[in-house]
Write a protein that holds these residues in place. Structure first.
Motif: not given
Lengths: 130, 130, 130, 130, 130, 130
Positions: C96-106
């Motif tokens: 999801s878009k939220e998962m992408f956001g967290e992936l990028v943050a990590v």
């Protein structure tokens, strides 16, 4: 899933608050496109901005030196956007064309000698803690 | 084929001449181990030293700034030897412990935001030549 | 010597066979442009496809996790094409878009702390085998 | 200027407060050596820990996935310490030996295909926003 | 989770079969430690060995040239183990000390000019497909 | 601060002298765009050209091998311009399409195995100086 930049009006309120703070802190009329993309993720945007604001403020190092260090890293990482935006920021902070030229020369040289050191498998000198 | 460092006495005459020039220029009694490994290849050693000497001399940027840029690149490239030797050189040129701390913070932050920019595929702002 | 993509009709028979297998395995009507370029070298194309097929199939890790790992590496390497194609593949697998956001943050955070560790020359903890 | 780790007793109060919070949050008796080095710079230590705590908490992605992404980046960056500490953290969060093996295979494959893409100068597919 | 090398006797049968094939193909009495670690994951070990065997065999490029290209990449990636093992392999294939010296010089120079190009944001010449 | 290329007529005399030498040495009618950008900084331009001329001349390694090593580094660093210009230079020196294909395969494989080695934390074999 191609990230798209958000205008101020379409950004979530939490991202708008960050945009407002960037504009006020930097005394600019608009923020760089980087922030418009990051506005899609208000949590990361807020954390990133607060970290950048803390890290890039003048301290033991002045703003110009910090911007040039940022630029040196961005060149080494081949981040074209970052080179463009931090060249501009460094210039605004006082980097002349001659200083840019010398910065690039140092970055190039460091990337070269880093590989010579690695290729020859040079252990750390005892004097430097090796 | 494991490269071994050469002592002054076992180095080729062309490498000895470079060692002499390093000692005289830097006013040191001995050269770093890097040069003792590079002494195996007098042509590369001579060219590298002459380039380093030219690039690292004070100009539009002072010596301290240049050493800190060198260090920022070396950290980004994970070159342990280079971090050790250029931390020492920067300290000698005036880098305090606080300045080192801020340098590391900027380098870390730049490496982080470089990836945020890349992940969001942000095109260069028109204002920066994009 | 600028590599050009090959259409199915102009590709060598060995490359056509790989294209057929990709289409059938992935249940797609056409292959990504990457394969059209790689079609110039049937040996590398065949080996690469067979490796990708083996590595990316579900096993101890599911397809979504594997695609996100692929994306994390591609962001760290600044491979724009790979970010674009594997963002799409991960989204198709359920990111999801939220998962992408967290992936990028990590990924950003890991790139930052990797450099802090390196700059401070931290040796591996005994508990971790150091 | 060789950074040295600080024990709890020798760390500045601001760093001690961070150590206390890490121990409490992670329910551990001692912190990793990374934090003992970073204790030399309380400002960076506090900011880094708060960012790590925020980024690594479970959200759209669970802790295990986040630790594996961290590990994938650390392998790509050749950060030995980070590989050691995040292999341990991922194992604690549930990564089996088989999962580690597949993670490494994906990371290796991604690093390989990233270079094939780059070497062939493949432009982004229209379907992916190119 | 610290990977440990497996001796032939403790390796799974599938890994033993790969070890046998490496010994026979390379006409050596024992395999490098890399394979003893990889023996923990027979699937990745088999695929990697088969790929290495195919890629590194003489073809349009001879074995020496291939080993030197491998070494150039390993230096650029700061992979100490890879530099050590492929320096040895290249030497076995005929790389003299002088050839090693020139290889290192080219690798260093390429890493330097890569950054000059990036820093100056040079677009690809029309003659080269830009 | 966006660097712009300089034509021969607008370049400083010191840069014109370098351009003249490049044209004469390489027997070409015009220089690559890289040099037109670097013409902004005559000191770096002169030093870079003299280094490139020395490093890339035939010696223990022939010109074709040197160009292919340059290309391997440029692919690993994702330097698009450098890949384009050195693919052309290598082709001019005799690199066939098949040789390019095998070069890319070796570079991809080396980038993959470099990460496998790092992930498994393989220490250098005693036989290789570990």
């Amino acid at each position: 899933m191609k990230p798209e930049p958000l205008s101020y009006d379409t950004a979530p309120p939490a991202s708008q608050a960050v945009i407002d703070d960037i504009k006020q802190t930097r005394k600019v009329e608009d923020v760089n496109d980087f922030w418009k993309y990051l506005a899609n993720d208000p949590v990361t945007m807020k954390r990133t901005w607060e970290s950048v604001k803390e890290v890039m403020q003048p301290g033991a190092l002045d703003v110009l030196t910090k911007e040039m260090l940022y630029l040196a890293v961005s060149i080494t990482n081949s981040c074209t956007y970052c080179i463009a935006s931090h060249s501009a920021a460094a210039a605004k902070a006082g980097m002349s064309k001659e200083m840019f030229g010398e910065l690039v020369a140092v970055v190039g040289m460091a990337n070269e000698t880093n590989r010579l050191v690695t290729a020859y498998r040079v252990p750390v000198d005892k004097a430097f803690g090796g």
